[in-house]
Scaffold this motif. Structure first.
Motif, PDB file in Angstrom:
ATOM      1  N   ARG A  72      40.674  40.094  34.302  1.00 21.59           N
ATOM      2  CA  ARG A  72      41.060  41.487  34.521  1.00 21.59           C
ATOM      3  C   ARG A  72      39.920  42.420  34.128  1.00 21.59           C
ATOM      4  O   ARG A  72      39.638  43.409  34.802  1.00 21.59           O
ATOM      5  N   ILE A 103      37.577  45.021  36.664  1.00 19.75           N
ATOM      6  CA  ILE A 103      37.313  46.439  36.379  1.00 19.75           C
ATOM      7  C   ILE A 103      35.817  46.709  36.211  1.00 19.75           C
ATOM      8  O   ILE A 103      35.270  47.646  36.780  1.00 19.75           O
ATOM      9  N   CYS A 158      44.077  47.428  40.506  1.00 27.81           N
ATOM     10  CA  CYS A 158      44.384  46.024  40.278  1.00 27.81           C
ATOM     11  C   CYS A 158      45.774  45.970  39.656  1.00 27.81           C
ATOM     12  O   CYS A 158      46.022  46.624  38.649  1.00 27.81           O
ATOM     13  N   PRO A 177      48.004  43.429  37.848  1.00 23.73           N
ATOM     14  CA  PRO A 177      48.061  42.077  37.311  1.00 23.73           C
ATOM     15  C   PRO A 177      49.493  41.549  37.359  1.00 23.73           C
ATOM     16  O   PRO A 177      50.414  42.284  37.705  1.00 23.73           O
ATOM     17  N   VAL A 224      44.819  43.169  44.302  1.00 21.38           N
ATOM     18  CA  VAL A 224      43.610  43.940  44.003  1.00 21.38           C
ATOM     19  C   VAL A 224      43.186  44.655  45.272  1.00 21.38           C
ATOM     20  O   VAL A 224      43.119  44.043  46.340  1.00 21.38           O
ATOM     21  N   GLU A 237      43.768  49.665  36.426  1.00 27.18           N
ATOM     22  CA  GLU A 237      44.808  48.649  36.421  1.00 27.18           C
ATOM     23  C   GLU A 237      46.149  49.366  36.477  1.00 27.18           C
ATOM     24  O   GLU A 237      46.375  50.323  35.747  1.00 27.18           O
ATOM     25  N   CYS A 292      50.176  48.855  36.056  1.00 27.71           N
ATOM     26  CA  CYS A 292      51.275  47.970  35.674  1.00 27.71           C
ATOM     27  C   CYS A 292      52.563  48.690  36.014  1.00 27.71           C
ATOM     28  O   CYS A 292      52.813  49.777  35.500  1.00 27.71           O
TER      29      CYS A 292
END
Length: 295
Positions: free
Chosen positions: A178, A182, A194, A196, A202, A255, A257
């Motif tokens: 990860r 980045i 991205c 995860p 991605v 990222e 989430c």
């Protein structure tokens, strides 16, 4: 014998890399991007019978230079050591967000000339770094509009391509991967996001060559399954910085989430992913990933 020479070249490379890592202990200054190649090289030096390494050691050197007016400019040197180095020159590409394409071409060719004239057959990574530190900033202000560099730059074959890659992975949990995603995106001036978890998604967008470099690095990491689900290419007439910025759908690479649920807290809420994509004008991508209409 050539075998002896190969061993010597390999040993020289290892000692030079050791020197660089002792001088620049922080990853933001010096980072080996291909650990596998480095491990192979070390194995080759330590074991008489070992195979000659299959890929060149690649690494990044980041150089900050002080501008006379005291602003700080960062240059990235993407480096690879051919197997015969130091009997042949290292492969170095110097980049900076502040360089135009023609300034970058000129800077890199001047660096190569300097190395050819001064270091045939000897280790020169530190000297190359010094040269960049001392000279690179001057290229940012060079006006090349009248020179031949720009003329050849605008030939028909030189249409700049803007690319957006949509990458799908079975899962992305690993912290190091990860971080790589980045860091590499940042180094290559790519934006996107991205997500995860399982599945992993991605998206990267930017210059075509940078997207391809990103994909070739990511693909080399170990994955259960990873593929490009969809690719968008747009040719830019002028290919300038502003043109590229205009095409971007994401400001930076971050990222994302989306409220995880599931036992390991790793299954992302796909409804939220859909709304995020919809906001960015990419809702149709959802269907390509998951084969269903979003809602």
């Amino acid at each position: 014998t050539t075998e002896m020479a190969k061993q010597e070249e390999a040993e020289t490379q290892i000692s030079e890399l050791d020197l660089l890592s002792s001088m620049f202990p922080y990853e933001e200054e010096f980072a080996v991007t291909d650990q596998l190649a480095l491990a192979e090289l070390k194995h080759y030096v330590e074991n008489e019978s070992a195979e000659v390494p299959s890929s060149k050691v690649q690494f990044i050197l980041n150089v900050k230079t002080e501008e006379p007016n005291a602003s700080m400019v960062e240059f990235t040197m993407a480096c690879a050591l051919p197997f015969k180095y130091p009997t042949v020159l290292p492969e170095i590409t110097v980049r900076s967000l502040l360089l135009s394409r023609s300034q970058q071409i000129l800077l890199n060719s001047d660096l190569k000339t300097y190395l050819m004239q001064n270091f045939s057959g000897e280790p020169c990574m530190l000297s190359a770094r010094e040269w960049v530190k001392d000279h690179a900033a001057a290229y940012i202000d060079k006006d090349l509009s009248s020179s031949s560099a720009t003329a050849s730059d605008t030939t028909q074959s030189e249409v700049t391509m803007f690319t957006r890659l949509w990458i799908y992975s079975h899962h992305i949990y690993n912290k190091q991967k990860r971080k790589n995603i980045i860091d590499w995106a940042k180094e290559l001036s790519l934006s996107g996001f991205c997500m995860p978890g399982k599945p992993g998604v991605v998206c990267v967008e930017g210059l075509q060559s940078s997207c391809e470099e990103f994909w070739s690095r990511v693909r080399r990491l170990t994955w259960k399954r990873i593929l490009i689900r969809h690719r968008e290419d747009v040719s830019l007439e002028r290919g300038g910085h502003a043109e590229i910025q205009k095409q971007r759908k994401f400001p930076t690479l971050e990222e994302k989430c989306f409220d995880a649920h599931g036992a390991r807290g790793n299954h992302m809420d796909l409804g939220q992913l859909y709304h995020f994509l919809e906001e960015k004008g990419c809702a149709d991508i959802f269907q390509m990933y998951f084969g269903v209409e979003g809602h």
